[in-house]
Design an enzyme around this catalytic site. Structure first.
Site, PDB file in Angstrom:
ATOM      1  CD  GLU A 167      14.987  48.785 -51.024  1.00 14.89           C
ATOM      2  OE1 GLU A 167      15.038  47.542 -50.954  1.00 14.89           O
ATOM      3  OE2 GLU A 167      13.928  49.418 -50.858  1.00 14.89           O
ATOM      4  CD  GLU A 358      11.436  50.694 -54.409  1.00 10.32           C
ATOM      5  OE1 GLU A 358      10.937  49.935 -53.525  1.00 10.32           O
ATOM      6  OE2 GLU A 358      12.414  50.372 -55.107  1.00 10.32           O
TER       7      GLU A 358
END
Length: 455
Positions: A167, A358
């Protein structure tokens, strides 16, 4: 047979990170990262004033923790190496205790027959490098490149899949447009430079991987949150397009296609925020794209045209009336986004191979669901099922998704929120350190064994 059946080679597992799970001992040789430093200086900013010192105590307990992977049905597991553990100053000597630790951890995971997916960077810059300027400086790219090469040389014989960053847009937004990561300033031009330098570093690491290991299992992990406009109005539609450009395509396009979207470049130029760059760096990005993609997804991004046209970002969040919320976390639940992500990657990114890296449901006060010696987290099972239905739908339509990894394995520490929201398949008792498999962990094992589930 089950109602929702996934491909025979589909992988099931979870993700965590070194700084959120390992903890730290006095003699382990680890250096400070940005979170160690920030907690020491301003503990009041952290929930319940709990910092990263203990995390899930994985560093101490990994030998007994790893069997829980098999007990919860893992066929793949993702974690990260801590740069500040391996190279305490970020650019100096290698910590041999860290090498021994990670090699033993990785060997034990491999011995369980589990695919090992290792991320190089999870928001945890060594503080010694941050003090010099962090990702704003070109020299940090060089230090990261060296760190990546050391990881490939030390652990390349054990790791199956790699990721350069997790991220990467988050430290940009949270550190330079908000107050949630260091340096906790508001400076869009510096934010753009950090984002660009991070992308260059990712490309250099990808190049090093292919040179040293010669495989095709290098990725970047992006939070590809789809942006949905408030209305069909032109201004709202433009806001959604810009949100997608800034929050997703700013890393997705250069990582997969090797080039930045022209609309994004034009907008940055118009604002006067162009980063320092070289033709050589652009060539590195162009020639060193990833082999596959990790995708994190939790909630959708709903946006509208900004009410104040002088604000920095060309969009602002919008709370859709009637949206379905996670009552324990305050995030919207919208599983259909996983289907939208699948089709976007299929139609616009060469149908690249990818995994859900995720997906999960955070719950505050989860101890209230403790009954008969176990957390009865049916809400989490339902969350998984709904998202898997949408993922399965995308796979049936041709998307190349090869695995589903939930956040997380054992309840872990989380940045400024500490242990406020629990996500694990395995409960961590903060008082005793005891681990207990939740109902969702037992369900996940059956999911993996059946390679699917009944509705």
């Amino acid at each position: 047979m089950v109602d929702i059946q996934f491909p025979s080679d589909f992988l099931w597992g979870s993700s965590t990170s070194g700084p959120q799970s390992e903890g730290r001992l006095a003699d382990d040789g680890k250096g400070d990262n940005v979170w160690d430093y920030w907690f020491e200086k301003e503990p009041e900013k952290f929930f319940d004033q709990v910092g990263p010192q203990k995390a899930s105590t994985f560093y101490e307990n990994y030998k007994t923790d790893i069997p829980y992977l098999k007990a919860t049905g893992h066929t793949i597991f993702r974690t990260s190496i801590q740069w500040s553990r391996l190279i305490p100053t970020g650019d100096g000597e290698v910590n041999e205790k860290a090498v021994a630790f990670y090699r033993d951890v990785f060997k034990r995971i491999k011995a369980e027959g589990i695919t090992l997916y290792v991320n190089l960077y999870h928001f945890d810059l060594p503080m010694a490098l941050m003090e010099r300027g962090g990702w704003e400086l070109k020299e940090t790219i060089d230090h990261y490149h060296r760190y990546a090469r050391i990881c490939f040389e030390e652990f390349g014989d054990l790791v199956d899949w790699w990721a350069t960053f997790n991220e990467p847009i988050v430290p940009v937004e949270a550190g330079y447009l908000g107050q949630f990561h260091l340096p906790a300033v508001f400076d869009p031009k510096r934010a753009i430079q950090v984002a660009y330098n991070t992308q260059v570093a990712s490309a250099y690491a990808t190049k090093a991987y292919h040179e040293l290991l010669g495989g095709n299992k290098m990725s970047i992990i992006l939070n590809l949150t789809p942006a949905y406009a408030r209305s069909e109005d032109e201004a709202d539609q433009h806001a959604a397009k810009m949100a997608e450009l800034l929050q997703a395509r700013s890393f997705l396009d250069p990582s997969v296609k090797g080039i930045y979207p022209q609309e994004l470049v034009d907008w940055v130029k118009e604002k006067g925020w162009m980063p320092e760059y070289t033709a050589e760096e652009l060539t590195i990005i162009k020639e060193n794209t990833i082999d596959f993609l990790g995708v994190n997804f939790y909630q959708p991004l709903r946006v509208k045209a900004p009410t104040d046209t002088t604000q920095v970002l060309p969009f602002e969040p919008w709370e859709m009336p009637g949206r379905r919320m996670n009552p324990h976390r305050g995030w919207e639940i919208y599983p259909e986004s996983l289907y939208d992500i699948a089709l976007n990657l299929k139609d616009n990114y060469g149908n690249i191979d990818w995994v859900v890296a995720e997906n999960g449901m955070g719950v505050e006060g989860e101890e209230q669901f403790f009954e008969n010696g176990q957390i009865q987290d049916d809400y989490r099972i339902d969350f998984f099922k709904e998202h898997l239905e949408q993922l399965h739908r995308g796979i049936q339509e041709g998307a190349n998704c090869h695995g589903y990894l939930v956040w997380t394995f054992i309840d872990c520490w989380s940045w400024l929120n500490a242990y406020k929201n629990r996500y694990g398949l395995v409960e961590l008792d903060l008082e005793t350190g005891q681990r207990r498999i939740k109902k969702s962990g037992e369900w996940f094992k059956k999911l993996s064994e059946n390679n699917g589930f009944d509705r």
